[in-house]
Enzyme design. Structure first.
Site, short mmCIF file in Angstrom:
data_model
loop_
_atom_site.label_atom_id
_atom_site.label_comp_id
_atom_site.label_asym_id
_atom_site.label_seq_id
_atom_site.Cartn_x
_atom_site.Cartn_y
_atom_site.Cartn_z
N LYS A 73 -2.90 -4.65 3.17
CA LYS A 73 -1.96 -5.09 2.13
C LYS A 73 -1.39 -6.48 2.44
O LYS A 73 -1.36 -7.34 1.57
CB LYS A 73 -0.85 -4.05 1.99
CG LYS A 73 0.11 -4.31 0.84
CD LYS A 73 1.00 -3.12 0.59
CE LYS A 73 1.98 -2.85 1.69
NZ LYS A 73 1.59 -2.00 2.77
N THR A 75 -2.64 -8.75 4.45
CA THR A 75 -3.74 -9.70 4.40
C THR A 75 -4.03 -10.10 2.95
O THR A 75 -4.27 -11.28 2.66
CB THR A 75 -5.00 -9.08 5.03
OG1 THR A 75 -4.68 -8.63 6.35
CG2 THR A 75 -6.13 -10.08 5.10
N ARG A 96 7.75 -9.24 4.90
CA ARG A 96 8.75 -8.77 5.87
C ARG A 96 8.44 -9.28 7.27
O ARG A 96 7.32 -9.66 7.58
CB ARG A 96 8.79 -7.25 5.89
CG ARG A 96 9.28 -6.61 4.61
CD ARG A 96 9.20 -5.10 4.69
NE ARG A 96 7.82 -4.64 4.78
CZ ARG A 96 7.46 -3.41 5.11
NH1 ARG A 96 8.38 -2.51 5.40
NH2 ARG A 96 6.18 -3.05 5.15
N LYS A 107 0.26 -0.11 16.05
CA LYS A 107 -0.58 -0.96 15.24
C LYS A 107 -0.71 -2.41 15.66
O LYS A 107 -1.49 -3.14 15.06
CB LYS A 107 -0.08 -0.92 13.78
CG LYS A 107 1.28 -1.58 13.56
CD LYS A 107 1.75 -1.36 12.13
CE LYS A 107 3.05 -2.07 11.84
NZ LYS A 107 2.94 -3.54 11.85
N ALA A 275 9.76 1.40 5.19
CA ALA A 275 9.41 1.75 3.81
C ALA A 275 9.52 3.24 3.53
O ALA A 275 9.56 3.64 2.38
CB ALA A 275 7.99 1.28 3.49
N PHE A 303 3.88 0.39 2.87
CA PHE A 303 3.06 1.59 2.73
C PHE A 303 2.40 1.66 1.35
O PHE A 303 2.12 0.64 0.74
CB PHE A 303 3.88 2.84 3.04
CG PHE A 303 4.33 2.93 4.47
CD1 PHE A 303 3.48 2.61 5.51
CD2 PHE A 303 5.62 3.33 4.79
CE1 PHE A 303 3.89 2.69 6.83
CE2 PHE A 303 6.04 3.41 6.11
CZ PHE A 303 5.17 3.09 7.12
N PHE A 383 -14.67 -5.32 3.25
CA PHE A 383 -15.11 -5.17 4.64
C PHE A 383 -16.61 -5.47 4.68
O PHE A 383 -17.34 -5.17 3.73
CB PHE A 383 -14.86 -3.74 5.15
CG PHE A 383 -13.47 -3.49 5.64
CD1 PHE A 383 -13.20 -3.23 6.97
CD2 PHE A 383 -12.39 -3.53 4.75
CE1 PHE A 383 -11.93 -2.98 7.43
CE2 PHE A 383 -11.11 -3.29 5.19
CZ PHE A 383 -10.87 -3.03 6.54
N TRP A 411 -10.27 -12.09 3.86
CA TRP A 411 -10.32 -11.93 5.31
C TRP A 411 -11.42 -12.81 5.91
O TRP A 411 -11.22 -13.46 6.93
CB TRP A 411 -10.57 -10.46 5.67
CG TRP A 411 -10.54 -10.18 7.14
CD1 TRP A 411 -9.45 -9.84 7.90
CD2 TRP A 411 -11.65 -10.25 8.05
NE1 TRP A 411 -9.82 -9.68 9.22
CE2 TRP A 411 -11.16 -9.93 9.34
CE3 TRP A 411 -13.01 -10.55 7.91
CZ2 TRP A 411 -11.97 -9.89 10.46
CZ3 TRP A 411 -13.82 -10.51 9.04
CH2 TRP A 411 -13.29 -10.18 10.29
#
Length: 558
Positions: A73, A75, A96, A107, A275, A303, A383, A411
């Site tokens: 999200k 990214t 944030r 993470k 969140a 989230f 991906f 990405w």
């Protein structure tokens, strides 16, 4: 084919002096408080000076329910901001700040990824400009002043069994969830049970992120309910006389942080409420300032859309007086396959049937976002293992819900890869079809607000709450808090309160375990299921692989 790691890409960034980034959006050097060469705070004087300008268009980036497969999200938020600038729009990003606890826990970092990152990545994921430390200090000051007030005679007649204010630290530390304080005899005060939450769960964090200026901040801090008397009447932060000193500690933290993307586009990184426990959005002051200096502002909510987007719409937009012109719903082929029953180890193999089976989760989120009257576009965060057939399956499914799914390769390619998504967003915004409205009115009874979210967003059959909780909500309504929005605290992994229930479950119940009044922030928290306000570290925390290499560079953070 091998790809560079996120941190390798970030270290190769051709960063510009932060004054040049500020100049892109009309912020003079005199209105920037630099923290080194590549980050700065924006002065309140500048913020005040732009209030008469017309607002730009607000774009919300949200996602399906998170899975171990990854959704991307942040990214996508960064990639879309860069893509909008690439196609000639004046765009800003608002995200944030990262919490140290999760960074060293599950993470690692939180600044985007690949060629869609915000830099300086290492500083953003560590101490940054000290905002979280200031929030921890302000929270701790109030904690100390409460116990000090009790020690020196307790003029407010606080019932030491009903002190509601816990302590905080910005770290995952399960040992601190429940503690006994003030042991050691008369000189140390009155022993009582208390505990720690993580800093991002602090009401001070929520207050800072919802305040418009320092005056508003101080007023909200004063409104915090810290304890109750024996007759159950509330004791406020202002009764302890702590709000002035807390505001002093938060004076600089209240100013938005300006940084840049890898493509030297401006970004505000400010605030970071959880969140699931809080409202999960960056600060109101950063978002509203960005809307005054940019034509497009891309922000995200934490989230999945059932938590972050719902709270963005029902809490942040309501409090800030802003409205999104479009929503970007992020999904990945990998996550669709996982929702369709494929194990993480098997996600690399093509499985169109699993993609189709997993798309029910995506469809539920599309329907929910549309219920707020806002147009939505699906961003398929690409991906390299995705196959054309799998991508087409997601596109076909989105069409059945009347929306378009756009493949975005930010990405791998940066703004070149996100340009198609940016063009689609502009098309939607310029079409002007948004007719935003929260899904419940201010004057709806509090329990009905909880039921509305549970039934309309989660598709639950019922809300389970005992008479103690229902009576507490009625007491708050009588006390004048009935017009507040509701902040649902539940697992981020499912529409239900069962984190293992993926897809689009129906026929479930939402148990409300407790309710909390965040009078300063201005919302009621309904704690559903097993939610921790102080996370613990996993068996193998990310901290085990974080360190400095021989060149003095940080390794393992991202």
């Amino acid at each position: 084919m091998s790809y560079k790691s996120d941190i390798e890409i970030a270290r190769e960034a051709n960063k510009k002096p932060i004054q040049e980034i500020g100049a892109k959006i009309g912020i003079e050097s005199a209105d920037l408080l630099p923290y080194g060469h590549d980050k700065a705070k924006v002065s309140q004087e500048f913020i005040n000076s732009v209030q008469g300008r017309e607002d730009g268009k607000l774009i919300l980036v949200t996602a399906i329910n998170p899975t171990p497969a990854g959704e991307g999200k942040t990214t996508t938020t960064v990639g879309l901001g860069d893509g909008l600038n690439r196609i000639g729009k004046n765009a800003m990003i608002c995200i944030r700040e990262a919490s140290l606890g999760p960074n060293f826990g599950m993470k690692g970092g939180a600044a985007g990824g690949g060629y869609a990152q915000v830099v300086p990545m290492e500083e953003m994921n560590l101490h940054f400009t000290g905002d979280f430390h200031a929030i921890t200090s302000a929270h701790s000051l109030l904690s100390a002043m409460i116990d000090n007030h009790i020690y020196w005679g307790n003029a407010c007649e606080i019932d030491v069994r009903r002190v509601a204010w816990r302590r905080v630290v910005d770290m995952n530390d399960r040992a601190l969830r429940q503690i006994t304080a003030s042991l050691g005899g008369v000189s140390n005060g009155f022993p009582r049970e208390t505990g720690f939450d993580i800093t991002v769960a602090s009401e001070v964090m929520a207050i800072l992120c919802l305040s418009n200026d320092l005056k508003d901040l101080e007023k909200r801090l004063g409104d915090i309910i810290v304890a109750y008397r024996r007759d159950k009447t509330p004791v406020y932060c202002r009764d302890i006389k702590a709000e002035g000193a807390m505001t002093v500690l938060l004076k600089d933290a209240m100013q938005p942080n300006l940084v840049q993307t890898l493509e030297n586009n401006p970004a505000f990184v400010h605030g970071g409420p959880f969140a699931n426990i809080a409202h999960g959005c960056n600060s109101v002051i950063a978002t509203k300032t960005a809307l005054k200096v940019a034509d497009y502002v891309v922000t995200e909510a934490g989230f999945g859309a059932d938590l972050g987007a719902e709270k963005f719409m029902n809490i942040k937009c309501r409090k800030a007086g802003v409205a999104p012109s479009a929503v970007v719903l992020v999904a990945t082929v990998r996550a669709m396959k996982m929702n369709g029953g494929v194990a993480k180890a098997d996600l690399g193999a093509e499985n169109v049937d699993a993609v189709n089976n997993g798309c029910a989760n995506l469809g539920r989120h599309i329907e929910n976002i549309k219920s707020f009257g806002v147009p939505v576009v699906v961003a398929i965060n690409h991906f390299v293992t995705d196959t054309d057939a799998e991508v087409q399956a997601v596109k076909n499914y989105a069409e059945t819900h009347g929306v378009e799914a756009v493949l975005s390769r930010h990405w791998e390619l940066g703004s070149e890869g996100s340009a198609p998504l940016a063009e689609k967003v502009v098309e939607i915004v310029e079409n002007g079809s948004a007719n935003f409205a929260p899904i419940y009115p201010d004057d709806m009874p509090l329990f009905e607000k909880i039921e509305t979210i549970a039934k309309r967003i989660y598709r639950a059959d019922e809300v389970l709450a005992d008479n103690k909780i229902r009576n507490q909500l009625k007491e708050w309504e009588t006390a004048g808090y009935g017009n507040l929005p509701v902040c649902m605290a539940k697992t981020q992994y499912s529409f239900s309160t069962d984190p293992t229930l993926r897809g689009a479950p129906v026929g479930h119940s939402v148990p409300v375990r407790e309710v909390r009044l965040s009078a300063g922030a201005g919302f009621i928290v309904a704690v559903c299921g097993e939610i921790m306000t102080m996370p613990g570290l996993p068996r193998k925390p990310a901290a085990e692989t974080i360190g400095l290499n021989d060149a003095g560079e940080i390794e393992g953070l991202f």
